[in-house]
Design an enzyme around this catalytic site. Structure first.
Site, short mmCIF file in Angstrom:
data_model
loop_
_atom_site.label_atom_id
_atom_site.label_comp_id
_atom_site.label_asym_id
_atom_site.label_seq_id
_atom_site.Cartn_x
_atom_site.Cartn_y
_atom_site.Cartn_z
N LYS A 1 2.59 17.46 -12.07
CA LYS A 1 2.08 18.76 -11.62
C LYS A 1 1.59 18.63 -10.17
O LYS A 1 1.57 17.54 -9.61
CB LYS A 1 0.89 19.18 -12.50
N SER B 1 8.65 23.13 -15.46
CA SER B 1 7.42 23.74 -14.92
C SER B 1 7.28 23.52 -13.42
O SER B 1 6.42 24.11 -12.78
CB SER B 1 6.19 23.18 -15.64
#
Lengths: 428, 116
Positions: free
Chosen positions: B75, B38
């Site tokens: 993230k 991701s």
């Protein structure tokens, strides 16, 4: 300038370490077991709240642990040692001098200009930062002497009025007496069971009573040690900070076996394993050993006649070379072995330690400086590989592979901070 | 005749110490292994090692590790309308709210290895 003495220690240290790199156990009841998965030696706050007792043999509690969904872990010493180093390195930046007292506690000395107020806020900031940066909860006791700092630390951890804050500061108290009176004599640092009983018989039941009892009487019973303790309670500093631990005089590695050993070969493997660890310790401490002891014993409980024995030998030349020490230790192990005495425990003690800076040449043991340097380089490589990739990465064949006697650690967590293959995953 | 002098090589300067470069504060730094893709848009790939500093206060826009109920997640931290969001660097991944999660540390380096 006024100085303060602080005692900082980890709450439920082993259990707390288990949660640092494992989000799955955060906020869950968890217990850590002793060697061979015997007894409970550390409990998370949640396990404590369930009333799971400290020190209890785990087999007696299986059903209860399962019912409450308590997570069970074996002692993961490489993780705890690494977290301990991180804690101590962090604490060093908070105090002027640090004395590392055990794996999870340290005394610190703090200089402050007189009249700059109490240190409670400082203690709270420290606690917050250690929690945030290392993930470890600690309690902070602040006072003017070591003995008082110990009392303060205990209050910070146990007293319901201070537990939330985790900091207790004697220097901020106008009257320390009620707090000393709330500390039972048995909980005063340095008071053993015998001395506590003696105090109780005289009506001395708490720290305040000990502080105020006639010094002569205490001295007759407990000598200078007792007197110093009393003076520390009075706020007179008698126990200085030992910033540098004294050089160790001997190093011992011993373990109980998970299953009894009944062959000479297995005993030699066990002794070799402990010796390798002891030799590594020695090299880390920058020392050589002049003599070596191997000891063995059977179980006092298994019905057969108890057997315990030890053998000592001097080395021709002080050494910390694993190969040299093995060649000395293995014949001793062989000599101690008895065919019909199953052994439950063995150990190695390295004695007559001297610093490696004391170079000695010996006429009877021909080893050129080059040979010696090469041996030392080899040991360094072995040690650094074992440090980096986990102990046992490189080992001597004498230690055996996956032996049956090895310590039982059925619930071991990963060496998350010390072994590359055990590094936890961050999902991306 | 005098013997030839041995040639004098210049003394090497202090070597570049990667350890100190990447991990200046080892007590408060942790390595984690990246699992998933991701964050490829930020140059962080599956299998990379990331250096996570726990003593740095995380700021808007930084790469962070958050501790969520089910594990660590890597993230980009973004502040939107008073909420902390965890944003992926890959269109196929949803944005997460930090919610009850803990901002665990700041990612300072990613180490990719190209040989086994």
């Amino acid at each position: 300038m006024s100085t303060a003495l602080v005692l900082i220690d980890g709450n439920n240290f082993y259990a707390s370490c288990e949660a640092v790199l494992d989000p799955a156990v955060v906020g869950k009841p968890l217990v850590v077991l002793s060697n061979n998965d015997g007894c409970i030696v550390s409990r998370s706050a949640e396990a404590r709240a369930l009333g799971i007792p400290m020190g209890a043999p785990v087999f007696q509690l299986r059903a209860e642990l399962e019912r409450h969904g308590v997570i069970v872990r074996s002692s993961n010493y490489s993780l705890y040692a690494d977290m301990s180093q991180r804690l101590m390195a962090t604490l060093e930046t908070w105090v002027e001098e640090l004395e590392i007292y055990s794996i999870d506690e340290a005394f610190g000395l703090l200089h402050r200009p007189a009249g700059t107020g109490d240190l409670t806020a400082w203690g709270e900031a420290l606690r917050h930062q250690v929690r945030r940066q290392l993930g470890l909860p600690v309690a902070v006791g602040i006072a003017t002497t070591k003995v008082l700092a110990k009392v303060a630390n205990r209050l910070a951890k146990r007293d319901p009025r201070w537990r939330e804050r985790g900091v207790f500061d004697f220097t901020a108290m106008t009257d320390p007496d009620p707090w000393l009176a709330a500390t039972a004599i048995e909980d005063v640092w340095g008071i053993g069971r015998q001395l506590a009983r003696w105090c109780r018989l005289r009506g001395i039941a708490d720290a305040r009573a000990l502080r105020d009892m006639p010094a002569g009487e205490l001295r007759r019973r407990a000598g200078v040690v007792g007197l110093r303790l009393q003076q520390e309670l009075q706020g007179r500093r008698c126990l200085p900070l030992a910033a540098v631990p004294p050089a160790k005089r001997e190093t011992c590695v011993s373990r109980s076996f998970s299953t009894p050993i009944s062959t000479a070969a297995a005993l030699k493997e066990a002794v070799a394993t402990y010796l390798c660890r002891a030799a590594e310790k020695l090299r880390r401490q920058g020392q050589r050993a002049g003599s070596l002891t191997v000891f063995v014993r059977s179980s006092p409980f298994d019905g057969t006649a108890f057997y315990a024995n030890a053998a000592t030998t001097s080395l021709p030349l002080p050494s910390n070379d694993t190969a040299v020490l093995l060649a000395t230790a293995l014949p001793l192990a062989e000599r101690l072995f008895r065919p019909h005495k199953p052994l439950r425990k063995a150990g190695v003690i390295l004695q007559e330690l001297s610093p490696i800076t004391l170079l000695q040449h010996h006429l009877l043991v021909p080893q050129t400086p080059e040979q010696q340097q090469r041996r030392e380089a080899l040991m360094e490589v072995v040690d650094s590989l074992n440090r980096r990739y986990g102990s046992g990465t490189v080992q001597w064949a004498a230690c055996g592979l996956a032996p049956a006697w090895r310590m039982r650690r059925g619930h071991l967590s990963r060496a998350a901070t010390t072994r590359l293959s055990d590094v936890p995953v961050a999902r991306a | 005749m005098p013997e030839a002098l041995p040639s004098v090589a210049p003394l090497p300067g202090p070597a570049i110490d990667l350890q100190r470069l990447l991990i200046p504060d080892p007590a408060r730094t942790v390595l984690l292994r990246v699992g998933g893709d991701s964050m490829v848009g930020a140059g962080i790939h599956h299998g990379d090692l990331v250096v996570v500093e726990r003593h740095r206060p995380p700021r808007d826009g930084q790469l962070v590790v958050a501790r969520l109920a089910d594990g660590f997640t890597l993230k980009r931290l973004m502040r939107r309308d008073g909420h902390w969001l965890l944003v992926a660097a890959h269109p196929a991944y949803p944005t997460l709210a930090l919610g009850e999660g803990e901002l665990w540390g700041v990612v300072t380096h990613a180490i990719s290895s190209f040989s086994p």
